[in-house]
Every structure is written in structure tokens, then in C-alpha cells.
Write a protein that holds these residues in place. Structure first.
Motif, PDB file in Angstrom:
ATOM      1  N   THR A   1       0.813  -1.213   0.000  1.00 55.73           N
ATOM      2  CA  THR A   1       0.000   0.000   0.000  1.00 55.73           C
ATOM      3  C   THR A   1       0.847   1.264   0.000  1.00 55.73           C
ATOM      4  O   THR A   1       0.560   2.215  -0.739  1.00 55.73           O
ATOM      5  N   GLU A   2       1.898   1.295   0.803  1.00 56.22           N
ATOM      6  CA  GLU A   2       2.771   2.479   0.849  1.00 56.22           C
ATOM      7  C   GLU A   2       3.422   2.732  -0.510  1.00 56.22           C
ATOM      8  O   GLU A   2       3.489   3.870  -0.975  1.00 56.22           O
ATOM      9  N   ARG A   3       3.878   1.679  -1.144  1.00 54.53           N
ATOM     10  CA  ARG A   3       4.521   1.825  -2.454  1.00 54.53           C
ATOM     11  C   ARG A   3       3.509   2.222  -3.526  1.00 54.53           C
ATOM     12  O   ARG A   3       3.833   2.976  -4.443  1.00 54.53           O
ATOM     13  N   LYS A   4       2.289   1.737  -3.405  1.00 59.90           N
ATOM     14  CA  LYS A   4       1.237   2.139  -4.338  1.00 59.90           C
ATOM     15  C   LYS A   4       0.979   3.636  -4.220  1.00 59.90           C
ATOM     16  O   LYS A   4       0.736   4.313  -5.225  1.00 59.90           O
ATOM     17  N   ARG A   5       1.050   4.157  -2.985  1.00 64.66           N
ATOM     18  CA  ARG A   5       0.876   5.603  -2.785  1.00 64.66           C
ATOM     19  C   ARG A   5       2.013   6.377  -3.441  1.00 64.66           C
ATOM     20  O   ARG A   5       1.781   7.421  -4.062  1.00 64.66           O
ATOM     21  N   GLU A   6       3.236   5.878  -3.309  1.00 61.91           N
ATOM     22  CA  GLU A   6       4.385   6.533  -3.962  1.00 61.91           C
ATOM     23  C   GLU A   6       4.202   6.560  -5.479  1.00 61.91           C
ATOM     24  O   GLU A   6       4.491   7.569  -6.121  1.00 61.91           O
ATOM     25  N   LEU A   7       3.733   5.453  -6.021  1.00 61.37           N
ATOM     26  CA  LEU A   7       3.495   5.389  -7.460  1.00 61.37           C
ATOM     27  C   LEU A   7       2.380   6.350  -7.865  1.00 61.37           C
ATOM     28  O   LEU A   7       2.477   7.036  -8.884  1.00 61.37           O
ATOM     29  N   ALA A   8       1.323   6.414  -7.052  1.00 65.94           N
ATOM     30  CA  ALA A   8       0.193   7.297  -7.353  1.00 65.94           C
ATOM     31  C   ALA A   8       0.625   8.757  -7.387  1.00 65.94           C
ATOM     32  O   ALA A   8       0.157   9.532  -8.230  1.00 65.94           O
ATOM     33  N   VAL A   9       1.534   9.139  -6.504  1.00 68.66           N
ATOM     34  CA  VAL A   9       2.047  10.512  -6.497  1.00 68.66           C
ATOM     35  C   VAL A   9       2.720  10.838  -7.828  1.00 68.66           C
ATOM     36  O   VAL A   9       2.640  11.961  -8.327  1.00 68.66           O
ATOM     37  N   LEU A  10       3.341   9.839  -8.443  1.00 71.46           N
ATOM     38  CA  LEU A  10       3.999  10.029  -9.741  1.00 71.46           C
ATOM     39  C   LEU A  10       3.018   9.940 -10.911  1.00 71.46           C
ATOM     40  O   LEU A  10       3.399  10.183 -12.056  1.00 71.46           O
ATOM     41  N   GLY A  11       1.768   9.562 -10.623  1.00 69.92           N
ATOM     42  CA  GLY A  11       0.767   9.451 -11.680  1.00 69.92           C
ATOM     43  C   GLY A  11       0.496   8.035 -12.150  1.00 69.92           C
ATOM     44  O   GLY A  11      -0.190   7.831 -13.154  1.00 69.92           O
ATOM     45  N   VAL A  12       1.013   7.049 -11.432  1.00 72.95           N
ATOM     46  CA  VAL A  12       0.813   5.649 -11.811  1.00 72.95           C
ATOM     47  C   VAL A  12      -0.445   5.107 -11.141  1.00 72.95           C
ATOM     48  O   VAL A  12      -0.605   5.228  -9.927  1.00 72.95           O
ATOM     49  N   ALA A  13      -1.325   4.514 -11.941  1.00 70.38           N
ATOM     50  CA  ALA A  13      -2.517   3.828 -11.411  1.00 70.38           C
ATOM     51  C   ALA A  13      -2.389   2.352 -11.785  1.00 70.38           C
ATOM     52  O   ALA A  13      -2.350   2.014 -12.970  1.00 70.38           O
TER      53      ALA A  13
END
Length: 175
Positions: A39-51
Motif C-alpha cells: 500500500t505504501e509503495r502504491k501511494r508513492e506510485l500514485a504521487v507520480l501518476g501511476v494507477a
């Protein structure tokens, strides 16, 4: 031996995935973590625009990503690689085998699956119209389209970014 990912029945090696420098012609990418993406890494990716759209197995994911530059993702310590979702991954191994077995130009029943979450069938129908395919000749069921196409049109369909996969449909499977 390098670990492989299988997409639509096609074996994709890591070397195949590392060849692209940017994502300027697509908004979809493959991402492989150095382990599960929590979950934490998914949030990092989301900040970069990755879904993240879909888990593909072996810590690999199909993702949506609008920016062109892959380097911010590739620079993350938990990412093994990030690469575009290429056209050659879209055509299923089953359809490729049917194409190779065909001795002459012919029509194929195909099913086009759209990327999860987009469901932009109208955009794809417009692009198919540009290839000479009439809307009335296409059966639409949510995020899937079924139609008959000549074999020479399949490469053009794979160029449509909203297309996730193209598979061969046997006549008795056609809805």
C-alpha cells in the motif's frame, strides 16, 4: 535464466521490456517490483501518476500512466523495471497461431478487450470506423468488442492505445 512474464499467452522477457526510453505514444505500462507492491509503495506510485490496473503475476503490474517520462518510476528503489505496454503484447498467442496457420488472406472473428477502467468503446469504435469497419458490424459488451476483420487490419487495431488485448474467437464462442 531471466524471469519471464506471460501476457495474452505471449512470453515477454525482461530484456524486451527494458528497451523503451519513454511513454510518449501510450498511457499504459508494465511495471515489475523487486517484490510485492504494498500500500505504501502504491501511494508513492500514485504521487507520480501511476494507477495500477491489474496484477499480472510475478510482482508485475499493468498500469496507467499519462506522463511521457518513465525515469521517475524507474528511479524508485522498489521498481525492477517500467516499460510501455507494447503493441506486440496485445495480440494473443492463439490469434498469432491462427494467423500463421492461414494460407491466404482471410477474415478472423476477434474479441478486443479494452484496458480496465477506461471502457472507452466509443473511441475505439471511431478508430475502427477509420479502418473501414462499420459500427453495425461490431458487438459491444461493456469493455469488450467482437467483430470480423481481415488479417491485414489486426496490426492497425493493435496500435489503438485503449486496446488491452486482441484474441481469436471461434464461431461458437461469438456472442
Amino acid at each position: 535464466m531471466a524471469e519471464q512474464v506471460i501476457i495474452n499467452g505471449n512470453v515477454i522477457s525482461q530484456e524486451d521490456l527494458r528497451t523503451t526510453s519513454d511513454a510518449k505514444f501510450t498511457k499504459y505500462l508494465l511495471l515489475k517490483g523487486k517484490g510485492p507492491i504494498n500500500t505504501e509503495r502504491k501511494r508513492e506510485l500514485a504521487v507520480l501518476g501511476v494507477a495500477i490496473l491489474e496484477y499480472l503475476g510475478q510482482d508485475s503490474y499493468l498500469c496507467r500512466y499519462d506522463p511521457d517520462d518513465l525515469e521517475p518510476i524507474r528511479g524508485l528503489p522498489f521498481v525492477e523495471y517500467a516499460s510501455i505496454y507494447s503493441r506486440r503484447m496485445k495480440t494473443s498467442a492463439r490469434l498469432q497461431e491462427a494467423l500463421q496457420a492461414s494460407q491466404q488472406p482471410s477474415n478472423f472473428h476477434i474479441e478486443i478487450a479494452l484496458h480496465e477502467g477506461d471502457h472507452n468503446a466509443d473511441n475505439v469504435l471511431d478508430r475502427l470506423s477509420g479502418l473501414g469497419i462499420l459500427r453495425d458490424d461490431v458487438s459491444v459488451n461493456h469493455d469488450k468488442l467482437q467483430l470480423k476483420v481481415p488479417d491485414d487490419v489486426l496490426r492497425e487495431i493493435a496500435k489503438i492505445d485503449d486496446v488491452r488485448s486482441i484474441d481469436h474467437v471461434h464461431d461458437d464462442d461469438f456472442f
